[in-house]
Design a protein around this motif. Structure first.
Motif, PDB file in Angstrom:
ATOM      1  N   GLU A 103       1.159  -1.071  -0.296  1.00  0.00           N
ATOM      2  CA  GLU A 103       0.132  -0.207   0.044  1.00  0.00           C
ATOM      3  C   GLU A 103       0.858   0.915   0.130  1.00  0.00           C
ATOM      4  O   GLU A 103       0.359   2.086  -1.181  1.00  0.00           O
ATOM      5  N   MET A 104       2.198   1.091   0.567  1.00  0.00           N
ATOM      6  CA  MET A 104       2.767   2.403   1.068  1.00  0.00           C
ATOM      7  C   MET A 104       3.215   2.592  -0.365  1.00  0.00           C
ATOM      8  O   MET A 104       3.434   3.044  -0.421  1.00  0.00           O
ATOM      9  N   PHE A 105       4.148   1.522  -1.480  1.00  0.00           N
ATOM     10  CA  PHE A 105       4.491   1.567  -2.444  1.00  0.00           C
ATOM     11  C   PHE A 105       3.225   1.924  -3.992  1.00  0.00           C
ATOM     12  O   PHE A 105       4.022   3.028  -4.610  1.00  0.00           O
ATOM     13  N   ARG A 106       2.581   1.695  -3.610  1.00  0.00           N
ATOM     14  CA  ARG A 106       1.180   1.990  -4.408  1.00  0.00           C
ATOM     15  C   ARG A 106       0.474   3.648  -4.223  1.00  0.00           C
ATOM     16  O   ARG A 106       0.457   4.350  -5.146  1.00  0.00           O
ATOM     17  N   ASN A 107       0.642   4.432  -2.861  1.00  0.00           N
ATOM     18  CA  ASN A 107      -0.093   5.591  -2.537  1.00  0.00           C
ATOM     19  C   ASN A 107       0.660   6.547  -2.006  1.00  0.00           C
ATOM     20  O   ASN A 107       0.906   7.473  -2.212  1.00  0.00           O
ATOM     21  N   MET A 108       2.051   6.124  -1.558  1.00  0.00           N
ATOM     22  CA  MET A 108       2.859   7.395  -0.741  1.00  0.00           C
ATOM     23  C   MET A 108       4.423   7.279  -2.070  1.00  0.00           C
ATOM     24  O   MET A 108       4.518   6.726  -3.026  1.00  0.00           O
ATOM     25  N   GLN A 109       5.027   8.894  -1.628  1.00  0.00           N
ATOM     26  CA  GLN A 109       5.247   9.370  -2.838  1.00  0.00           C
ATOM     27  C   GLN A 109       7.134   8.772  -1.733  1.00  0.00           C
ATOM     28  O   GLN A 109       6.759   8.566  -0.740  1.00  0.00           O
ATOM     29  N   ASN A 110       7.410   8.967  -3.171  1.00  0.00           N
ATOM     30  CA  ASN A 110       9.331   8.597  -2.417  1.00  0.00           C
ATOM     31  C   ASN A 110       9.811   9.309  -1.275  1.00  0.00           C
ATOM     32  O   ASN A 110       9.690   8.772  -0.813  1.00  0.00           O
ATOM     33  N   ALA A 111       9.123  10.564  -0.762  1.00  0.00           N
ATOM     34  CA  ALA A 111      10.176  11.051   0.687  1.00  0.00           C
ATOM     35  C   ALA A 111       9.146  11.480   1.652  1.00  0.00           C
ATOM     36  O   ALA A 111       9.874  10.504   3.055  1.00  0.00           O
ATOM     37  N   GLU A 112       7.411  10.812   1.426  1.00  0.00           N
ATOM     38  CA  GLU A 112       6.534   9.815   2.232  1.00  0.00           C
ATOM     39  C   GLU A 112       7.343   8.724   2.651  1.00  0.00           C
ATOM     40  O   GLU A 112       7.626   8.007   3.993  1.00  0.00           O
ATOM     41  N   ILE A 113       7.977   7.780   1.821  1.00  0.00           N
ATOM     42  CA  ILE A 113       8.211   6.474   2.042  1.00  0.00           C
ATOM     43  C   ILE A 113       9.982   6.834   2.829  1.00  0.00           C
ATOM     44  O   ILE A 113       9.666   5.828   3.833  1.00  0.00           O
ATOM     45  N   ILE A 114      10.633   7.430   3.209  1.00  0.00           N
ATOM     46  CA  ILE A 114      11.763   7.781   2.932  1.00  0.00           C
ATOM     47  C   ILE A 114      11.611   8.139   4.610  1.00  0.00           C
ATOM     48  O   ILE A 114      12.480   7.671   5.473  1.00  0.00           O
ATOM     49  N   ARG A 115      10.867   8.933   4.758  1.00  0.00           N
ATOM     50  CA  ARG A 115      10.021   9.511   6.341  1.00  0.00           C
ATOM     51  C   ARG A 115       9.913   8.254   7.164  1.00  0.00           C
ATOM     52  O   ARG A 115      10.074   8.320   7.708  1.00  0.00           O
ATOM     53  N   LYS A 116       8.698   8.147   6.102  1.00  0.00           N
ATOM     54  CA  LYS A 116       8.256   6.762   7.552  1.00  0.00           C
ATOM     55  C   LYS A 116       9.213   5.902   7.859  1.00  0.00           C
ATOM     56  O   LYS A 116       9.127   5.059   8.708  1.00  0.00           O
ATOM     57  N   MET A 117      10.526   5.517   6.841  1.00  0.00           N
ATOM     58  CA  MET A 117      11.234   4.522   6.991  1.00  0.00           C
ATOM     59  C   MET A 117      12.262   5.019   8.206  1.00  0.00           C
ATOM     60  O   MET A 117      12.698   4.071   8.427  1.00  0.00           O
ATOM     61  N   THR A 118      12.821   6.580   7.618  1.00  0.00           N
ATOM     62  CA  THR A 118      13.165   7.107   8.864  1.00  0.00           C
ATOM     63  C   THR A 118      13.003   6.874   9.919  1.00  0.00           C
ATOM     64  O   THR A 118      13.737   6.889  11.792  1.00  0.00           O
ATOM     65  N   GLU A 119      11.519   6.697  10.314  1.00  0.00           N
ATOM     66  CA  GLU A 119      11.437   6.347  11.934  1.00  0.00           C
ATOM     67  C   GLU A 119      11.347   4.736  12.885  1.00  0.00           C
ATOM     68  O   GLU A 119      11.536   4.974  13.712  1.00  0.00           O
ATOM     69  N   GLU A 120      12.216   3.976  11.667  1.00  0.00           N
ATOM     70  CA  GLU A 120      12.140   2.656  11.692  1.00  0.00           C
ATOM     71  C   GLU A 120      13.142   2.251  12.129  1.00  0.00           C
ATOM     72  O   GLU A 120      13.183   0.777  13.021  1.00  0.00           O
ATOM     73  N   PHE A 121      14.374   3.176  12.676  1.00  0.00           N
ATOM     74  CA  PHE A 121      15.262   2.791  12.514  1.00  0.00           C
ATOM     75  C   PHE A 121      15.866   3.111  13.763  1.00  0.00           C
ATOM     76  O   PHE A 121      14.648   3.223  15.140  1.00  0.00           O
ATOM     77  N   ASP A 122      16.345   1.654  14.779  1.00  0.00           N
ATOM     78  CA  ASP A 122      17.190   0.875  15.811  1.00  0.00           C
ATOM     79  C   ASP A 122      18.101   2.434  16.456  1.00  0.00           C
ATOM     80  O   ASP A 122      19.184   2.874  15.985  1.00  0.00           O
ATOM     81  N   GLU A 123      17.247   3.123  17.365  1.00  0.00           N
ATOM     82  CA  GLU A 123      18.132   4.411  17.669  1.00  0.00           C
ATOM     83  C   GLU A 123      19.574   3.696  18.878  1.00  0.00           C
ATOM     84  O   GLU A 123      20.245   4.855  18.969  1.00  0.00           O
ATOM     85  N   ASP A 124      19.258   2.848  18.577  1.00  0.00           N
ATOM     86  CA  ASP A 124      20.707   2.274  20.046  1.00  0.00           C
ATOM     87  C   ASP A 124      21.540   1.780  19.502  1.00  0.00           C
ATOM     88  O   ASP A 124      22.618   1.768  20.846  1.00  0.00           O
ATOM     89  N   SER A 125      21.842   1.592  18.345  1.00  0.00           N
ATOM     90  CA  SER A 125      23.159   1.254  17.908  1.00  0.00           C
ATOM     91  C   SER A 125      23.612   2.670  16.238  1.00  0.00           C
ATOM     92  O   SER A 125      22.781   2.045  15.696  1.00  0.00           O
ATOM     93  N   GLY A 126      24.640   3.102  16.024  1.00  0.00           N
ATOM     94  CA  GLY A 126      24.744   3.835  15.129  1.00  0.00           C
ATOM     95  C   GLY A 126      25.432   2.622  14.548  1.00  0.00           C
ATOM     96  O   GLY A 126      25.538   3.788  12.729  1.00  0.00           O
ATOM     97  N   ASP A 127      25.824   1.948  14.118  1.00  0.00           N
ATOM     98  CA  ASP A 127      26.216   0.614  13.435  1.00  0.00           C
ATOM     99  C   ASP A 127      25.132  -0.121  11.956  1.00  0.00           C
ATOM    100  O   ASP A 127      23.733   0.043  12.347  1.00  0.00           O
TER     101      ASP A 127
END
Length: 1260
Positions: A140-164
């Motif tokens: 659904e994200m692939f079909r309905n969201m813009q590129n920048a929105e997908i990247i912004r959404k994925m940025t929120e999924e990062f594990d902040e405990d490690s920088g690796d």
């Protein structure tokens, strides 16, 4: 057309139009595989059938059924791992690396043909997961969201405990993942290059995704997408190159067919070729469109990214493009990026630039295209040969060498000279690279005909003859360097054949020059002999000279064989040639000293195995001539060492050499004894000839006595007679005295060797002790000699003998040598110390006034400094090994600051070693040195010191440096620091002011110096030291506030700050109203519990005779005096008038008193607790007291001491404690998201000035 956003798709069930589009897409894909559809979408290779052997990828429905049977699941078309070990996603497959990459890509292509949306979703999630993101892109994200929105959404999924993230994680698994990641992208494009990449969907989606990710502020996204995009670009460049080749082939076929006569021309074939050429051109245009999108959308922004790894990726890949497809990329529009990045801040990026350029300059066919770049950036490349990072410097030299190979005229003489001198670099890889450049420039033969003609000649007329002359000239012209061993080592790998041509070198030295040939000058002959000696050493030892390597490495079997062959070759040659060389140059000391080092690299077995004893006799004969003619120390020592090597017991030639040596020594000893008798008989009437005869013979015997046991010739007797006569008459020439001292010293050492290796009798020990005692007395008398060389020699020998015959002589089960142990008495110790003060701690300008105007003045000063450093080091060893009393070091420590540049390292090492021996005595020595400086200042300025003068500041600075040497572990230095304060307090109150008790003691200002050590006291000990200070203070002293009493006030403040008990300021009589503490709000244990713990710790510590680490003080909290203001004091302490300080004599000699002084003070403090406690209780209320206790004791976390935080100057002095701290230079972080158009002109100065790449310097 490639857009910046992912295509927005609608669900196929919602709109029939979209469903038809998908159906058309599928049908077109099938038709492409069958090669039956013409038009823009069909641009695959004509007639290329689909693979029939590949297993088709399962449909999504089949996959769902299989996953359900395994317990797996798919969410919105995205496969999820079910905890099973079998990889499911593309990321897991690539990470595991168990499957062949082509099979993985083929499976993905089959999936793409079935449902390209689901396949692309797999690919998108692959890039997301490779970045370390835990999120997943849904359908659904692939079909309905813009590129920048997908990247912004994925940025929120990062594990902040490690920088690796995968590309930066350590370990072989992730290193392999990086290579698999790059391989996957390359194989993907290679497998899709005939059809899928031209469908205007797959590549548009991937490139737009990577462009968006590369613009992210998240480093993991930016790094991963840039690497993927650059590898994608490299694969596309390869596709474009193949298309270009196909176009050229098609064009040739078309022209060949068209040029046929009309009857034989096939029109259908011409039409097919025209259609194929048109199709290839369209494909080429699309590939170029994709490459332009990647280059302008990603490269031009990321090549100047804030992260060095990202910049390095860009530069590495553009180098690949230029080498792979030079017709399209090797031009100024692309080369300029590499040229600009040569100025990058990080060595990693500069290194990639140089390696990219090396790949281009290796191909000589590309030189015409690089000519303009070379002219513009040559100066920068040459300057990089001096880069601060050695790896970069090495690659820069290699690049300059490639430029030289391509064009002799590209580099000026100045450019070459900048590289020449690097052959003398201490860093071996740099030197070897510079040696390769020197070989290419000077020693490469460029005329094949001349080379063929010269090859038939041998010796001095061989091709190497002129090259050796050229090498000698180069060595002599290197005025800044005289290190022949470094030059030979630099050229060893590139010019080994030339450097091993010892036959040619020997002929150049021995044979007379033919008519018309230039004769070697004396200076050139000396240089050639030195170079030849260095080549022999390099070949025989097979390792770099001292200073060029980290140590002797283990040779490989091939290297070992080469070493043996070289050693045999040089031995066979020089066994016959060396006597001739010595015969010719026996009168030249410099040449002979080098030639006499050659036999130590011989394989001496060849003398007997090859029946070459006659050559050995010739060599011994020439060495004897040299000994008789030369008096230079270097030459005589070389002769002595050669005899020692030839006399080795492992060789059969030992007896022959031993007979020759004994004959020579007999002659020298007879001559020496005879000349000594004549000299002593004539006394003061001795002429120059008598003096010369004694001196020359004594020099020869001293040199031989160094390496040979001449005990049976009894050299000590006549040497001792000479020394005694010189002392009694006072007219002995200084050179004779120096040589006699040295020879006597060697005689004593050989006698000691004989005794320690055998089982000596009592008479032998008594005789040796008598000899040593008499010689030590002579040396002590020589310390007052008028001649400085005699005094310095006597001092060095005294220090050496006292070290050798010290208490350590009996270690290792040698108790029988106890009678040989000598301990210097106090007069001798004082004489040694006075000598150091008079001859070491002097101003160098005063010593060298007579040298003014001398051209070698600077060299003489350096040599004099080395001599003084040796004198100081010799005496310091006596202190370190407890041969001389430690308090003698006070006179040395007090010069630490004044002579820091000359002797700072020696003094600091002495201080460190003495502290390891005895911490308390070392602390007493430190405070004694400060007291000596203070007394000297009192004598100069009187009792009224100017506390702001530079002299007082210098003493305080020295005290601060001493305090830094105690380190941060206060537990280990606890007793030592307390003892230091005790001595300082006693010194400050040692004398009363003769004007009356209302005036300060003369030494009171010393307390200001002592306050520099207060930060090294534990808080409990500050209380004890303060109590001890109060013993010396009267009530009048406590009440004084004048400036002359400020040292006492400041010292008390330094002890009260951070103390255990509540304190009031000594500068004010009123209680502070600012006693509330913010820190008291933090949770802390109840006050009564702390008191119980402290009392138990103190009472247990008091009962110990030796200092041990208290259990409650394992992690002491360090309180900064800078971070909080001092508490105010309203009442004064009443000192105990009955108590008297212990005498200094008792303190020095009573070790138990030294070790338990703090405990004694605490016991006395307990007895006085009632009296002093009453005064404190009157001064304060209980509430204020508890608050101040909380302020002083209840820090939530440790704070570094004020000595670390108070000023920038003090921070710089952290080097005193942490010399190995590495300076970390972090590049500034900048946001590089802004976009700029690709600058079209390589030499547009406006574009360079406006470029914000951060290099900050003009490029041309």
């Amino acid at each position: 057309m490639i857009t910046s956003e992912l295509p927005v798709l609608q669900d196929s069930t919602n709109e029939s139009g979209q469903a038809e589009a998908v159906a058309v897409s599928v049908s077109v894909s099938e038709l492409e595989d069958a090669s039956e559809v013409k038009g823009k979408r069909k641009r695959g290779r004509p007639g290329r059938p689909p693979s029939a052997n590949k297993k088709p990828r399962k449909t999504p429905a089949e996959k769902n059924q299989l996953a359900g049977s395994r317990g797996g699941r798919k969410a919105n078309g995205v496969p999820q791992q079910n905890g099973d070990s079998e990889p499911v996603t593309l990321f897991e497959v690539v990470k595991m690396g168990k499957s062949a990459m082509q099979a993985v890509v083929d499976d993905w292509i089959e999936s793409y043909k079935q449902d390209r949306d689901i396949a692309l979703l797999d690919l998108i999630n692959f890039f997301i997961q490779c970045s370390g993101c835990k999120g997943t892109v849904r359908i659904e994200m692939f079909r309905n969201m813009q590129n920048a929105e997908i990247i912004r959404k994925m940025t929120e999924e990062f594990d902040e405990d490690s920088g690796d993230y995968p590309l930066t994680m350590p370990g072989p698994q992730w290193k392999k993942f990086r290579s698999n990641f790059c391989e996957f992208i390359g194989v993907l494009i290679r497998q899709c290059q005939y059809s899928i990449i031209y469908d205007e969907y797959m590549m548009d989606t991937v490139i737009s995704l990577l462009t968006g990710l590369s613009d992210s502020q998240v480093r993991a996204f930016r790094h991963t997408s840039t690497l993927a995009a650059m590898k994608l670009m490299t694969a596309l460049v390869n596709v474009a190159l193949n298309l270009s080749i196909h176009q050229d082939n098609t064009q040739r076929q078309y022209e060949a067919e068209r040029n046929k006569i009309v009857g034989k021309r096939a029109n259908e074939k011409l039409e097919l070729l025209l259609e194929k050429r048109k199709e290839l051109q369209e494909n080429q245009d699309e590939i170029e469109n994709m490459m332009n999108s990647i280059f302008k959308g990603i490269f031009v922004h990321r090549y100047r990214d804030a992260i060095a790894e990202i910049r390095a990726i860009c530069i590495e890949e553009i180098g690949v493009w230029m080498k792979m497809y030079s017709d399209a990329f090797l031009n100024d529009s692309y080369l300029k990026y590499v040229g600009w990045t040569l100025h990058d801040r990080q060595g990693e990026v500069r290194l990639k630039c140089l390696k990219a350029l090396q790949n281009l300059y290796t191909n000589r066919e590309l030189f015409p295209k690089l000519e303009l770049f070379t002219n513009r950036f040559k100066d920068r490349i040459v300057s990089m040969t001096l880069d601060k990072e050695y790896d970069v410097a090495v690659e820069a030299i290699r690049l300059v060498t490639l430029v030289l190979q391509g064009s002799e005229d590209a580099l000026s003489n100045e450019d070459c000279e900048n590289v020449y001198h690097l052959v003398y670099s201490a860093h071996r890889p740099v030197a070897i690279a510079a040696g390769e450049f020197l070989h290419r420039k000077l020693f490469s033969r460029h005329d094949p005909q001349a080379e063929e003609a010269l090859a038939k000649r041998r010796g001095r007329n061989s091709p190497n003859g002129n090259l050796i002359r050229m090498l000698v000239l180069f060595f002599l012209e290197s005025e800044l360097h005289e290190h022949a061993a470094y030059l030979v080592d630099s050229l060893w790998e590139s010019s080994q054949e030339l450097l091993k041509d010892w036959e040619c070198m020997t002929e150049l030295l021995v044979e007379e020059a033919v008519q018309g040939e230039e004769v070697l000058s004396d200076r050139q002959e000396t240089a050639l002999i030195e170079l030849m000696m260095c080549t022999i050493r390099q070949a025989a030892e097979a390792h770099p000279p001292v200073g060029r390597g980290t140590g002797k490495r283990v040779l490989t079997a091939k290297e070992r064989k080469t070493q043996i062959d070289d050693k045999n070759k040089l031995t066979e040659h020089f066994i016959m040639a060396l006597p001739m060389l010595l015969s010719k140059y026996q009168a030249d000391s410099e040449k002979v000293a080098n030639l006499l080092q050659i036999p130590q690299y011989f394989d001496l077995d060849i003398y007997s195995a090859g029946r070459m004893e006659k050559h050995l006799d010739a060599l011994l004969k020439q060495i004897k001539f040299v000994v008789e003619k030369q008096t230079e120390t270097d030459v005589l020592e070389a002769c002595s060492k050669t005899y020692s090597i030839l006399c080795s017991e492992e060789y059969t030639i030992m007896n022959r050499v031993d007979i020759a040596r004994s004959q020579l020594i007999d002659e020298l000893v007879d001559r020496f004894n005879h000349s000594v008798e004549e000299l002593l008989q004539e006394g003061e009437e001795a002429d120059d000839d008598d003096i010369y005869n004694v001196l020359s013979t004594l020099k020869r015997l001293t040199a031989f006595h160094n390496a040979h046991d001449l005990t049976k010739w009894d050299m000590f007797g006549n040497c001792y007679r000479l020394l005694k006569a010189g002392i009694e008459q006072g007219s002995m020439p200084e050179q004779i005295a120096v040589q006699a001292l040295q020879c006597s010293h060697y005689s004593i050492l050989w006698q000691l060797v004989t005794i320690t290796e055998g089982s000596p009798s009592k008479d032998d020990l008594i005789a040796l002790r008598k000899v040593v005692k008499s010689f030590l007395a002579v040396c002590q008398q020589c310390l007052s000699n008028v001649n400085t060389p005699v005094k310095e020699q006597a001092f060095m020998l005294l220090c050496d003998l006292l070290m050798i015959f010290s208490h350590q002589l009996t270690s290792g089960s040698r108790e029988g040598l106890q009678s040989l142990v000598f301990n210097p008495d106090n007069p001798l110790q004082n004489e040694l110390l006075n000598f150091v003060m008079d001859h070491v701690f002097i101003d160098q300008d005063d010593e060298n006034q007579s040298m003014e105007g001398d051209e070698e003045d600077e060299a003489n000063k350096i040599e004099a400094l080395h001599k003084r450093r040796n004198l100081l080091a010799a005496f310091s060893k006596l202190i370190i090994y407890d041969i001389v009393d430690m308090h003698a070091a006070a006179d040395i420590f007090k010069h630490y600051m004044k002579y820091y540049n000359d002797y700072g390292d020696i003094i600091k090492e002495t201080l460190s070693k003495t502290r390891q021996t005895d911490k308390i005595q070392c602390a007493k020595t430190l405070i004694l040195s400060l007291q000596q400086l203070f007394n000297e200042l009192i004598q100069e300025q009187g009792p009224n010191l100017d506390r702001t003068s530079s002299h007082v500041s210098g003493i305080k600075e020295l005290a601060r440096r001493f305090a830094l040497t105690f380190g941060l572990d206060q537990i280990k230095t606890r007793e030592a620091v307390a003892t230091l304060h005790k001595d300082g307090i006693e010194f400050a109150f040692k004398y009363q002011n003769p004007k009356g008790p209302e005036f300060p003691p003369p030494n009171l200002a010393f307390l200001e110096v002592l306050s520099e050590f207060s930060s090294k006291l534990l808080r409990q000990d500050k209380k004890t030291v303060h109590s001890y200070l109060e013993k010396f203070m009267s009530e009048q002293m406590m009440e004084r506030r004048e400036d002359v009493w400020l040292p006492l006030i400041s010292y008390r403040n330094s002890l009260l700050t951070g103390g255990d008990e509540d304190r009031l300021s000594v500068t004010s009589g009123s209680s502070s109203s600012k006693a509330t503490s913010v820190r008291s709000k933090k949770g802390r244990p109840p006050l009564h519990k702390k008191r119980i713990e402290e009392e138990s710790v103190e009472s247990s510590w008091i009962m110990r005779d030796t200092l041990q680490t208290p259990g409650a003080l394992q992690t002491p909290q360090l309180t900064s005096t800078v971070l909080r203001e001092n508490p105010r004091q309203a009442a004064e302490h009443i000192p105990d008038q009955d108590s008297e300080p212990g005498s200094e004599t008792d303190y020095v000699h009573n070790q138990q008193m030294q070790m338990s002084w703090l405990g004694q003070q605490k016991l006395e403090d307990v007895n006085r607790k009632d009296r002093t406690g009453m005064n404190y209780m009157k001064a304060r209320s209980g509430g204020v007291r508890q608050t101040v206790r909380g302020l002083m004791e209840d820090d939530a976390e440790p704070i570094f001491e004020d000595v670390m935080m108070s000023s920038r100057g003090q921070l710089e002095d952290m080097n005193e404690e942490f010399e190995d701290t590495m300076v970390i230079d972090l590049p500034p972080s900048r946001n590089r998201r802004e976009r700029a158009e690709l600058r079209p002109d390589f030499f547009d100065s406006a574009a360079i000035i406006e470029d914000d790449s951060g290099f900050g310097m003009p490029m041309f």
